[in-house]
Design a protein around this motif. Sequence first.
Motif, PDB file in Angstrom:
ATOM      1  N   GLY A 140      -2.364  16.020  -0.844  1.00 40.28           N
ATOM      2  CA  GLY A 140      -3.068  14.827  -1.287  1.00 40.28           C
ATOM      3  C   GLY A 140      -2.416  13.525  -0.860  1.00 40.28           C
ATOM      4  N   PHE A 141      -1.755  13.508   0.308  1.00 40.06           N
ATOM      5  CA  PHE A 141      -1.080  12.287   0.753  1.00 40.06           C
ATOM      6  C   PHE A 141      -2.093  11.275   1.272  1.00 40.06           C
ATOM      7  CE2 PHE A 141       2.351  15.173   0.260  1.00 40.06           C
ATOM      8  CZ  PHE A 141       3.418  14.371  -0.126  1.00 40.06           C
ATOM      9  N   GLY A 142      -1.806  10.004   0.969  1.00 39.03           N
ATOM     10  CA  GLY A 142      -2.797   8.956   1.186  1.00 39.03           C
ATOM     11  C   GLY A 142      -3.086   8.640   2.631  1.00 39.03           C
ATOM     12  N   LEU A 143      -2.083   8.756   3.501  1.00 33.98           N
ATOM     13  CA  LEU A 143      -2.273   8.486   4.928  1.00 33.98           C
ATOM     14  C   LEU A 143      -1.491   9.528   5.714  1.00 33.98           C
ATOM     15  CD1 LEU A 143      -3.355   6.715   7.232  1.00 33.98           C
ATOM     16  CD2 LEU A 143      -1.319   5.269   6.969  1.00 33.98           C
ATOM     17  N   ILE A 144      -2.185  10.243   6.580  1.00 33.51           N
ATOM     18  CA  ILE A 144      -1.564  11.287   7.398  1.00 33.51           C
ATOM     19  C   ILE A 144      -1.740  10.906   8.858  1.00 33.51           C
ATOM     20  CG2 ILE A 144      -1.488  13.751   7.927  1.00 33.51           C
ATOM     21  CD1 ILE A 144      -3.041  14.177   5.247  1.00 33.51           C
ATOM     22  N   VAL A 145      -0.624  10.725   9.549  1.00 33.26           N
ATOM     23  CA  VAL A 145      -0.644  10.265  10.941  1.00 33.26           C
ATOM     24  C   VAL A 145      -0.151  11.388  11.844  1.00 33.26           C
ATOM     25  CG1 VAL A 145       0.166   8.519  12.570  1.00 33.26           C
ATOM     26  CG2 VAL A 145      -0.193   7.906  10.156  1.00 33.26           C
ATOM     27  N   GLY A 146      -0.998  11.836  12.747  1.00 37.34           N
ATOM     28  CA  GLY A 146      -0.606  12.826  13.729  1.00 37.34           C
ATOM     29  C   GLY A 146       0.087  12.159  14.899  1.00 37.34           C
ATOM     30  N   ASP A 173       0.801  -1.230   0.000  1.00 41.86           N
ATOM     31  CA  ASP A 173       0.000   0.000   0.000  1.00 41.86           C
ATOM     32  C   ASP A 173       0.829   1.274   0.000  1.00 41.86           C
ATOM     33  OD1 ASP A 173      -2.402  -1.567   0.329  1.00 41.86           O
ATOM     34  OD2 ASP A 173      -1.810  -1.807   2.434  1.00 41.86           O
ATOM     35  N   ARG A 174       2.096   1.219   0.456  1.00 39.88           N
ATOM     36  CA  ARG A 174       2.886   2.438   0.652  1.00 39.88           C
ATOM     37  C   ARG A 174       4.237   2.333  -0.047  1.00 39.88           C
ATOM     38  NH1 ARG A 174      -1.261   5.216   1.478  1.00 39.88           N
ATOM     39  NH2 ARG A 174      -2.633   4.239   3.017  1.00 39.88           N
ATOM     40  N   ASP A 175       4.572   3.379  -0.802  1.00 37.42           N
ATOM     41  CA  ASP A 175       5.888   3.472  -1.436  1.00 37.42           C
ATOM     42  C   ASP A 175       6.904   4.151  -0.528  1.00 37.42           C
ATOM     43  OD1 ASP A 175       4.923   2.351  -3.819  1.00 37.42           O
ATOM     44  OD2 ASP A 175       4.297   4.304  -4.583  1.00 37.42           O
ATOM     45  N   ALA A 176       6.444   5.093   0.292  1.00 39.60           N
ATOM     46  CA  ALA A 176       7.378   5.878   1.101  1.00 39.60           C
ATOM     47  C   ALA A 176       6.692   6.398   2.353  1.00 39.60           C
ATOM     48  CB  ALA A 176       7.935   7.051   0.288  1.00 39.60           C
ATOM     49  N   ALA A 177       7.520   6.661   3.365  1.00 46.15           N
ATOM     50  CA  ALA A 177       7.068   7.285   4.613  1.00 46.15           C
ATOM     51  C   ALA A 177       7.855   8.571   4.800  1.00 46.15           C
ATOM     52  CB  ALA A 177       7.287   6.348   5.793  1.00 46.15           C
ATOM     53  N   LEU A 178       7.145   9.667   5.032  1.00 45.84           N
ATOM     54  CA  LEU A 178       7.764  10.977   5.206  1.00 45.84           C
ATOM     55  C   LEU A 178       7.549  11.429   6.644  1.00 45.84           C
ATOM     56  CD1 LEU A 178       6.427  12.688   1.945  1.00 45.84           C
ATOM     57  CD2 LEU A 178       8.360  11.129   2.204  1.00 45.84           C
ATOM     58  N   PHE A 179       8.630  11.795   7.310  1.00 44.37           N
ATOM     59  CA  PHE A 179       8.587  12.122   8.730  1.00 44.37           C
ATOM     60  C   PHE A 179       9.017  13.560   8.977  1.00 44.37           C
ATOM     61  CE2 PHE A 179       9.416   7.596   8.458  1.00 44.37           C
ATOM     62  CZ  PHE A 179       8.696   7.026   9.493  1.00 44.37           C
ATOM     63  N   ASP A 180       8.248  14.280   9.806  1.00 45.82           N
ATOM     64  CA  ASP A 180       8.796  15.475  10.423  1.00 45.82           C
ATOM     65  C   ASP A 180       9.887  15.005  11.383  1.00 45.82           C
ATOM     66  OD1 ASP A 180       9.044  18.196  11.090  1.00 45.82           O
ATOM     67  OD2 ASP A 180       7.768  17.917  12.837  1.00 45.82           O
ATOM     68  N   ALA A 223      11.327  -3.711   4.687  1.00 51.14           N
ATOM     69  CA  ALA A 223      10.142  -3.944   3.870  1.00 51.14           C
ATOM     70  C   ALA A 223      10.230  -3.275   2.498  1.00 51.14           C
ATOM     71  CB  ALA A 223       8.901  -3.440   4.595  1.00 51.14           C
ATOM     72  N   GLY A 224      11.261  -2.468   2.265  1.00 49.79           N
ATOM     73  CA  GLY A 224      11.404  -1.802   0.979  1.00 49.79           C
ATOM     74  C   GLY A 224      10.587  -0.531   0.849  1.00 49.79           C
ATOM     75  N   ILE A 225      10.205   0.063   1.975  1.00 51.37           N
ATOM     76  CA  ILE A 225       9.477   1.329   1.969  1.00 51.37           C
ATOM     77  C   ILE A 225      10.479   2.446   2.258  1.00 51.37           C
ATOM     78  CG2 ILE A 225       7.650   2.696   3.049  1.00 51.37           C
ATOM     79  CD1 ILE A 225       6.280   0.077   3.830  1.00 51.37           C
ATOM     80  N   ALA A 226      10.636   3.377   1.320  1.00 47.47           N
ATOM     81  CA  ALA A 226      11.609   4.456   1.489  1.00 47.47           C
ATOM     82  C   ALA A 226      11.191   5.381   2.624  1.00 47.47           C
ATOM     83  CB  ALA A 226      11.733   5.247   0.187  1.00 47.47           C
ATOM     84  N   ALA A 227      12.173   6.017   3.249  1.00 48.57           N
ATOM     85  CA  ALA A 227      11.902   6.924   4.372  1.00 48.57           C
ATOM     86  C   ALA A 227      12.618   8.248   4.143  1.00 48.57           C
ATOM     87  CB  ALA A 227      12.350   6.308   5.691  1.00 48.57           C
ATOM     88  N   LEU A 279      11.790  10.478  -3.999  1.00 47.32           N
ATOM     89  CA  LEU A 279      11.753   9.067  -3.634  1.00 47.32           C
ATOM     90  C   LEU A 279      10.988   8.222  -4.652  1.00 47.32           C
ATOM     91  CD1 LEU A 279      11.130   9.299   0.218  1.00 47.32           C
ATOM     92  CD2 LEU A 279      13.285   8.853  -0.967  1.00 47.32           C
ATOM     93  N   GLY A 280      10.356   8.875  -5.633  1.00 43.79           N
ATOM     94  CA  GLY A 280       9.620   8.140  -6.642  1.00 43.79           C
ATOM     95  C   GLY A 280       8.286   7.596  -6.176  1.00 43.79           C
ATOM     96  N   GLY A 281       7.712   8.222  -5.158  1.00 43.56           N
ATOM     97  CA  GLY A 281       6.428   7.761  -4.627  1.00 43.56           C
ATOM     98  C   GLY A 281       5.308   8.737  -4.940  1.00 43.56           C
ATOM     99  N   ALA A 282       4.197   8.227  -5.420  1.00 42.26           N
ATOM    100  CA  ALA A 282       3.023   9.079  -5.614  1.00 42.26           C
ATOM    101  C   ALA A 282       2.484   9.485  -4.251  1.00 42.26           C
ATOM    102  CB  ALA A 282       1.958   8.330  -6.394  1.00 42.26           C
ATOM    103  N   PRO A 283       2.083  10.753  -4.066  1.00 42.46           N
ATOM    104  CA  PRO A 283       1.575  11.166  -2.755  1.00 42.46           C
ATOM    105  C   PRO A 283       0.482  10.251  -2.211  1.00 42.46           C
ATOM    106  CG  PRO A 283       1.927  13.088  -4.128  1.00 42.46           C
ATOM    107  CD  PRO A 283       2.174  11.890  -5.014  1.00 42.46           C
ATOM    108  N   ALA A 284      -0.393   9.748  -3.065  1.00 41.85           N
ATOM    109  CA  ALA A 284      -1.485   8.888  -2.608  1.00 41.85           C
ATOM    110  C   ALA A 284      -0.977   7.586  -2.012  1.00 41.85           C
ATOM    111  CB  ALA A 284      -2.442   8.602  -3.756  1.00 41.85           C
ATOM    112  N   ARG A 285       0.266   7.206  -2.329  1.00 44.25           N
ATOM    113  CA  ARG A 285       0.838   5.962  -1.807  1.00 44.25           C
ATOM    114  C   ARG A 285       1.903   6.227  -0.740  1.00 44.25           C
ATOM    115  NH1 ARG A 285       0.342   1.060  -3.747  1.00 44.25           N
ATOM    116  NH2 ARG A 285       2.558   0.623  -3.351  1.00 44.25           N
ATOM    117  N   CYS A 286       1.917   7.445  -0.210  1.00 45.75           N
ATOM    118  CA  CYS A 286       2.872   7.789   0.848  1.00 45.75           C
ATOM    119  C   CYS A 286       2.146   8.038   2.162  1.00 45.75           C
ATOM    120  CB  CYS A 286       3.649   9.046   0.473  1.00 45.75           C
ATOM    121  SG  CYS A 286       4.735   8.869  -0.960  1.00 45.75           S
TER     122      CYS A 286
END
Length: 256
Positions: free
Chosen positions: A220-226, A15-22, A140-144, A196-203
């Motif tokens: 338009g990011f697919g999952l936003i975690v507070g 489901d996810r290509d990448a994870a972006l962290f503050d 897992a191969g998910i970019a960070a 990272l080559g990830g579509a926002p909807a899959r990040c």
Amino acid sequence: MAERSPTRLVLSRRDRDAALFDLDGVLTDTARLHAAAWKTLFDEVLRRHAAATGAPFRPFDAIADYRAFVDGRPREDGVRSFLAARGIVLPEGTDSDPPEALTVAALARRKQALFLAALRREGVAPAPGAAALLAALRRAGIAAAVVSASRNGAEVLAAAGLERLVDLCLDGRDAAALGLPGKPAPDTFLEAARRLGGAPARCVVFEDAPAGVEAARRGGFGLIVGVDRDGQAAAMLRGAGAHAVIRTLAEVAVAA
């Protein structure tokens, strides 16, 4: 032995290509240093303003005011945002202003000096669950990526010992060099996803600041975690657009 936090969120490469962290308050414990530096700075300004105008002195709240007006924003934007909320407008100033000048430029530099002094004095530690989650994402191969308004992003990441677990660090210096507006504009998150080559909807985006959550929503990011590290911001984070709210990254697992 410390009790492990219950898993509340599971990520999968399917489901996810990448994870972006503050960074501050999400991957590292440095949010408290930023908040303390802002409090020292703003309380001094507010005292000077009260003495000059006769207005009552109302100190900066290192939790509520920090989250609402400065967390996640470039330093200059934080100065403007908080002081405007108190009815104070200062000249922009220049990089040649002395440290004691009441200008946006001088106060931004003063805040940076206060933060760096605290960083040298107290050091940096990874936030709970940060190293384990980054390592699991890599397996897992998910970019960070780290996407931070801080201009100290690379240094803080290295000091916390997390730099080898992150594929990209895009901080405030990078944003300034590229001419990208800071959060709550989505541009820095979108640039990191592009690299990272990830579509926002899959990040997935992890943020502790309402401004950062709003930026991810606007992008338009697919999952936003507070990340509600002190247990007082869940409603604010959800109101800004978070799909889920956790207390620490230890509540996140990665499917094999």
